[in-house]
Design a protein around this motif. Sequence first.
Motif, PDB file in Angstrom:
ATOM      1  N   MET A  95       0.856  -1.184   0.000  1.00 25.28           N
ATOM      2  CA  MET A  95       0.000   0.000   0.000  1.00 25.28           C
ATOM      3  C   MET A  95       0.898   1.242   0.000  1.00 25.28           C
ATOM      4  SD  MET A  95      -2.700   1.216   2.939  1.00 25.28           S
ATOM      5  CE  MET A  95      -1.733   2.358   3.895  1.00 25.28           C
ATOM      6  N   ASN A  96       0.523   2.232  -0.774  1.00 21.90           N
ATOM      7  CA  ASN A  96       1.212   3.513  -0.731  1.00 21.90           C
ATOM      8  C   ASN A  96       0.596   4.316   0.408  1.00 21.90           C
ATOM      9  OD1 ASN A  96       1.949   6.250  -1.127  1.00 21.90           O
ATOM     10  ND2 ASN A  96       2.379   5.824  -3.277  1.00 21.90           N
ATOM     11  N   TYR A  97       1.420   4.668   1.387  1.00 19.99           N
ATOM     12  CA  TYR A  97       0.888   5.354   2.575  1.00 19.99           C
ATOM     13  C   TYR A  97       1.062   6.872   2.539  1.00 19.99           C
ATOM     14  CZ  TYR A  97       5.753   5.173   4.240  1.00 19.99           C
ATOM     15  OH  TYR A  97       7.102   5.301   4.360  1.00 19.99           O
ATOM     16  N   LYS A  98       1.544   7.400   1.433  1.00 19.94           N
ATOM     17  CA  LYS A  98       1.725   8.850   1.362  1.00 19.94           C
ATOM     18  C   LYS A  98       0.393   9.581   1.527  1.00 19.94           C
ATOM     19  CE  LYS A  98       3.918  12.562  -1.160  1.00 19.94           C
ATOM     20  NZ  LYS A  98       4.442  13.150   0.045  1.00 19.94           N
ATOM     21  N   ASP A  99      -0.651   9.088   0.859  1.00 21.59           N
ATOM     22  CA  ASP A  99      -1.957   9.747   0.906  1.00 21.59           C
ATOM     23  C   ASP A  99      -3.017   8.899   1.615  1.00 21.59           C
ATOM     24  OD1 ASP A  99      -1.053  12.006  -0.538  1.00 21.59           O
ATOM     25  OD2 ASP A  99      -1.226  10.864  -2.406  1.00 21.59           O
ATOM     26  N   HIS A 100      -2.603   7.783   2.227  1.00 21.32           N
ATOM     27  CA  HIS A 100      -3.538   6.876   2.892  1.00 21.32           C
ATOM     28  C   HIS A 100      -3.011   6.486   4.270  1.00 21.32           C
ATOM     29  CE1 HIS A 100      -4.688   6.590  -1.312  1.00 21.32           C
ATOM     30  NE2 HIS A 100      -5.878   6.193  -0.877  1.00 21.32           N
ATOM     31  N   TYR A 101      -3.908   5.991   5.110  1.00 20.54           N
ATOM     32  CA  TYR A 101      -3.512   5.500   6.428  1.00 20.54           C
ATOM     33  C   TYR A 101      -4.295   4.237   6.749  1.00 20.54           C
ATOM     34  CZ  TYR A 101      -7.786   7.591   8.398  1.00 20.54           C
ATOM     35  OH  TYR A 101      -9.081   7.909   8.685  1.00 20.54           O
ATOM     36  N   ILE A 102      -3.892   3.574   7.821  1.00 22.69           N
ATOM     37  CA  ILE A 102      -4.515   2.327   8.263  1.00 22.69           C
ATOM     38  C   ILE A 102      -5.247   2.602   9.568  1.00 22.69           C
ATOM     39  CG2 ILE A 102      -4.067  -0.028   9.060  1.00 22.69           C
ATOM     40  CD1 ILE A 102      -1.410   0.168   7.386  1.00 22.69           C
ATOM     41  N   GLU A 103      -6.464   2.095   9.661  1.00 24.82           N
ATOM     42  CA  GLU A 103      -7.198   2.142  10.915  1.00 24.82           C
ATOM     43  C   GLU A 103      -7.538   0.703  11.307  1.00 24.82           C
ATOM     44  OE1 GLU A 103     -11.180   4.103  12.949  1.00 24.82           O
ATOM     45  OE2 GLU A 103     -10.575   4.745  10.951  1.00 24.82           O
ATOM     46  N   LEU A 104      -7.192   0.316  12.531  1.00 20.33           N
ATOM     47  CA  LEU A 104      -7.471  -1.021  13.056  1.00 20.33           C
ATOM     48  C   LEU A 104      -8.373  -0.882  14.275  1.00 20.33           C
ATOM     49  CD1 LEU A 104      -3.859  -2.445  12.917  1.00 20.33           C
ATOM     50  CD2 LEU A 104      -5.790  -3.220  11.533  1.00 20.33           C
ATOM     51  N   VAL A 105      -9.503  -1.589  14.252  1.00 17.66           N
ATOM     52  CA  VAL A 105     -10.469  -1.473  15.338  1.00 17.66           C
ATOM     53  C   VAL A 105     -10.775  -2.863  15.887  1.00 17.66           C
ATOM     54  CG1 VAL A 105     -12.749  -0.649  16.024  1.00 17.66           C
ATOM     55  CG2 VAL A 105     -11.488   0.540  14.200  1.00 17.66           C
ATOM     56  N   HIS A 106     -10.530  -3.032  17.180  1.00 17.38           N
ATOM     57  CA  HIS A 106     -10.854  -4.283  17.867  1.00 17.38           C
ATOM     58  C   HIS A 106     -12.329  -4.248  18.235  1.00 17.38           C
ATOM     59  CE1 HIS A 106     -11.135  -7.098  21.246  1.00 17.38           C
ATOM     60  NE2 HIS A 106     -10.087  -7.695  20.709  1.00 17.38           N
ATOM     61  N   LYS A 107     -13.103  -5.146  17.629  1.00 18.64           N
ATOM     62  CA  LYS A 107     -14.527  -5.272  17.922  1.00 18.64           C
ATOM     63  C   LYS A 107     -14.736  -6.529  18.758  1.00 18.64           C
ATOM     64  CE  LYS A 107     -16.228  -1.949  15.229  1.00 18.64           C
ATOM     65  NZ  LYS A 107     -17.311  -1.063  15.472  1.00 18.64           N
ATOM     66  N   GLU A 108     -15.962  -6.756  19.193  1.00 18.79           N
ATOM     67  CA  GLU A 108     -16.235  -7.905  20.055  1.00 18.79           C
ATOM     68  C   GLU A 108     -15.879  -9.232  19.382  1.00 18.79           C
ATOM     69  OE1 GLU A 108     -19.807  -9.773  22.796  1.00 18.79           O
ATOM     70  OE2 GLU A 108     -20.191  -7.962  21.632  1.00 18.79           O
ATOM     71  N   TYR A 109     -16.209  -9.382  18.101  1.00 21.43           N
ATOM     72  CA  TYR A 109     -16.013 -10.673  17.432  1.00 21.43           C
ATOM     73  C   TYR A 109     -15.004 -10.642  16.288  1.00 21.43           C
ATOM     74  CZ  TYR A 109     -20.118 -11.982  20.070  1.00 21.43           C
ATOM     75  OH  TYR A 109     -21.000 -12.221  21.095  1.00 21.43           O
ATOM     76  N   CYS A 110     -14.390  -9.507  16.034  1.00 16.75           N
ATOM     77  CA  CYS A 110     -13.474  -9.415  14.891  1.00 16.75           C
ATOM     78  C   CYS A 110     -12.552  -8.205  15.038  1.00 16.75           C
ATOM     79  CB  CYS A 110     -14.259  -9.306  13.589  1.00 16.75           C
ATOM     80  SG  CYS A 110     -15.188  -7.758  13.442  1.00 16.75           S
ATOM     81  N   ILE A 111     -11.660  -8.101  14.090  1.00 19.23           N
ATOM     82  CA  ILE A 111     -10.840  -6.906  13.922  1.00 19.23           C
ATOM     83  C   ILE A 111     -11.249  -6.286  12.597  1.00 19.23           C
ATOM     84  CG2 ILE A 111      -8.485  -6.004  13.617  1.00 19.23           C
ATOM     85  CD1 ILE A 111      -9.014  -7.218  16.423  1.00 19.23           C
ATOM     86  N   GLU A 112     -11.474  -5.000  12.594  1.00 14.85           N
ATOM     87  CA  GLU A 112     -11.783  -4.304  11.354  1.00 14.85           C
ATOM     88  C   GLU A 112     -10.576  -3.480  10.947  1.00 14.85           C
ATOM     89  OE1 GLU A 112     -15.475  -2.198  11.898  1.00 14.85           O
ATOM     90  OE2 GLU A 112     -16.599  -4.079  11.824  1.00 14.85           O
ATOM     91  N   MET A 113     -10.167  -3.661   9.705  1.00 12.66           N
ATOM     92  CA  MET A 113      -9.015  -2.941   9.164  1.00 12.66           C
ATOM     93  C   MET A 113      -9.502  -2.098   7.994  1.00 12.66           C
ATOM     94  SD  MET A 113      -5.545  -4.579   7.660  1.00 12.66           S
ATOM     95  CE  MET A 113      -4.090  -3.591   7.476  1.00 12.66           C
ATOM     96  N   TYR A 114      -9.280  -0.795   8.100  1.00 14.39           N
ATOM     97  CA  TYR A 114      -9.690   0.141   7.065  1.00 14.39           C
ATOM     98  C   TYR A 114      -8.451   0.773   6.436  1.00 14.39           C
ATOM     99  CZ  TYR A 114     -14.147  -0.092   9.535  1.00 14.39           C
ATOM    100  OH  TYR A 114     -15.298  -0.532  10.149  1.00 14.39           O
ATOM    101  N   LEU A 115      -8.426   0.815   5.116  1.00 20.37           N
ATOM    102  CA  LEU A 115      -7.402   1.550   4.387  1.00 20.37           C
ATOM    103  C   LEU A 115      -8.089   2.803   3.866  1.00 20.37           C
ATOM    104  CD1 LEU A 115      -5.762  -1.413   2.437  1.00 20.37           C
ATOM    105  CD2 LEU A 115      -5.292  -0.589   4.757  1.00 20.37           C
ATOM    106  N   LYS A 116      -7.709   3.954   4.433  1.00 19.38           N
ATOM    107  CA  LYS A 116      -8.453   5.194   4.183  1.00 19.38           C
ATOM    108  C   LYS A 116      -7.555   6.272   3.591  1.00 19.38           C
ATOM    109  CE  LYS A 116     -11.844   4.711   7.881  1.00 19.38           C
ATOM    110  NZ  LYS A 116     -12.422   5.379   9.059  1.00 19.38           N
ATOM    111  N   ARG A 117      -8.190   7.120   2.836  1.00 18.38           N
ATOM    112  CA  ARG A 117      -7.503   8.282   2.252  1.00 18.38           C
ATOM    113  C   ARG A 117      -7.362   9.358   3.339  1.00 18.38           C
ATOM    114  NH1 ARG A 117      -7.298   8.660  -2.807  1.00 18.38           N
ATOM    115  NH2 ARG A 117      -9.272   7.603  -3.146  1.00 18.38           N
ATOM    116  N   LYS A 118      -6.164   9.951   3.429  1.00 16.46           N
ATOM    117  CA  LYS A 118      -5.953  11.061   4.355  1.00 16.46           C
ATOM    118  C   LYS A 118      -6.703  12.285   3.840  1.00 16.46           C
ATOM    119  CE  LYS A 118      -1.300   9.580   5.644  1.00 16.46           C
ATOM    120  NZ  LYS A 118       0.133   9.844   5.424  1.00 16.46           N
ATOM    121  N   GLU A 119      -7.266  13.021   4.762  1.00 16.02           N
ATOM    122  CA  GLU A 119      -7.942  14.253   4.372  1.00 16.02           C
ATOM    123  C   GLU A 119      -6.897  15.330   4.122  1.00 16.02           C
ATOM    124  OE1 GLU A 119     -11.227  15.347   6.771  1.00 16.02           O
ATOM    125  OE2 GLU A 119     -11.908  13.269   6.971  1.00 16.02           O
ATOM    126  N   SER A 120      -7.145  16.163   3.155  1.00 20.00           N
ATOM    127  CA  SER A 120      -6.174  17.210   2.791  1.00 20.00           C
ATOM    128  C   SER A 120      -6.035  18.248   3.868  1.00 20.00           C
ATOM    129  CB  SER A 120      -6.588  17.896   1.496  1.00 20.00           C
ATOM    130  OG  SER A 120      -6.775  16.945   0.496  1.00 20.00           O
TER     131      SER A 120
END
Length: 120
Positions: A95-120
Amino acid sequence: MKIMGYRKEDFLIISNLEIRTLKEDDNDIDLFIPIDYRTLNLYIEDLPNYINNRIQFTEVRSLVIRFSIKENESYCTIHLLKSIDLQSAIVNFEMNYKDHYIELVHKEYCIEMYLKRKES
């Protein structure tokens, strides 16, 4: 939920999971994120319409994320591991992280991983 994370220059992870540095040298940093054999739901912004909204991986032990700290390089490799060995990757991708970031969220039954665009 306690928000932790990791930031180094353009590389950013927002998370409520523990993030450990495994290795750091002049070129790369390796991060280790244990998720205890949980299901990981991967959400990627701008997926094609024919993919509903996520890609799911079951029984992921941990994530290893290696990112470059060399000047003018902004790629990371994300490894989803079945065991402690890097060779046990279920999948890995860059993944190119220059304009994106990773969000990891621990939920009750899973982990959610989001690859999101950074806001300008």
